[in-house]
Design an enzyme around this catalytic site. Structure first.
Site, PDB file in Angstrom:
ATOM      1  N   HIS A 107      45.591  16.267 101.795  1.00 27.04           N
ATOM      2  CA  HIS A 107      44.512  17.248 101.922  1.00 27.04           C
ATOM      3  C   HIS A 107      44.037  17.326 103.357  1.00 27.04           C
ATOM      4  O   HIS A 107      44.083  16.337 104.087  1.00 27.04           O
ATOM      5  CB  HIS A 107      43.320  16.888 101.016  1.00 27.04           C
ATOM      6  CG  HIS A 107      42.823  15.483 101.172  1.00 27.04           C
ATOM      7  ND1 HIS A 107      43.473  14.397 100.613  1.00 27.04           N
ATOM      8  CD2 HIS A 107      41.758  14.975 101.838  1.00 27.04           C
ATOM      9  CE1 HIS A 107      42.811  13.292 100.920  1.00 27.04           C
ATOM     10  NE2 HIS A 107      41.769  13.613 101.672  1.00 27.04           N
ATOM     11  N   HIS A 109      40.594  18.323 105.554  1.00 29.25           N
ATOM     12  CA  HIS A 109      39.152  18.559 105.520  1.00 29.25           C
ATOM     13  C   HIS A 109      38.824  19.681 106.495  1.00 29.25           C
ATOM     14  O   HIS A 109      39.308  19.668 107.640  1.00 29.25           O
ATOM     15  CB  HIS A 109      38.394  17.317 106.005  1.00 29.25           C
ATOM     16  CG  HIS A 109      38.571  16.094 105.168  1.00 29.25           C
ATOM     17  ND1 HIS A 109      37.635  15.678 104.251  1.00 29.25           N
ATOM     18  CD2 HIS A 109      39.565  15.166 105.118  1.00 29.25           C
ATOM     19  CE1 HIS A 109      38.042  14.546 103.679  1.00 29.25           C
ATOM     20  NE2 HIS A 109      39.208  14.216 104.195  1.00 29.25           N
TER      21      HIS A 109
END
Ligand code: AMP
Length: 144
Positions: A107, A109
């Site tokens: 992922h 941010h």
């Protein structure tokens, strides 16, 4: 979990992708899901995760899937910028627990920054108000 290891299909983000756990979705297509971080380091903290891969981190992401995924990261960063008009945006990504990673599905941010506002700690912030998160998600989604 160190850099070398096995993808856990029951990690939180895999559960969100399967619909086994709720998330405040910003945008979704066949390549990636963007949703609000529930322990935001700043207002509008958004996560973008790839779909259809078992990559714990950037190193494990198949090269032929990376470009389309990074385009989604860029698109959501643009939408955050347009929706919230921050003074700056941090785009970051951690590989391995010693580097700060706590959820082992790749992922990025996207963290808006405003002049003079202190950033909450990584994974140390307090849980966000759900209504506020939903409102932010709507504002960002409107700019995707
Ligand atoms: P990292 O530490 O880089 O692996 O980032 C994981 C991020 O996921 C942290 O910023 C957490 O606040 C966030 N997080 C953990 N659980 C959830 C959840 N259920 N929904 C949304 N974000 C989450």
């Amino acid at each position: 979990m160190a850099l070398n290891g096995t993808y856990d299909p029951d990690n939180i983000f895999a559960k969100i992708l399967r619909g086994d756990m709720p998330a405040v979705t910003v945008h979704e297509d066949d390549v990636a899901l963007a949703f609000m971080d529930i322990f935001p380091q700043a207002k509008g903290h958004t996560l973008v995760i790839p779909k259809g891969v078992q990559a714990r981190n950037l190193i494990e992401m198949p090269g032929d899937r990376l470009g389309s995924y990074m385009l989604r990261v860029q698109n959501i960063t643009r939408a955050v910028a347009a929706a919230l008009e921050p003074d700056g945006i941090v785009v970051t990504q951690f590989n391995g627990a010693p580097a700060g990673q706590t959820v082992f599905h790749l992922h990025f941010h996207i963290i808006p920054r405003w002049e003079g506002e202190v950033l909450a700690g990584h994974s140390g912030g307090k849980q966000a108000d759900m209504d506020e998160l939903k409102s932010l998600a709507r504002q960002i989604a409107a700019k995707v």
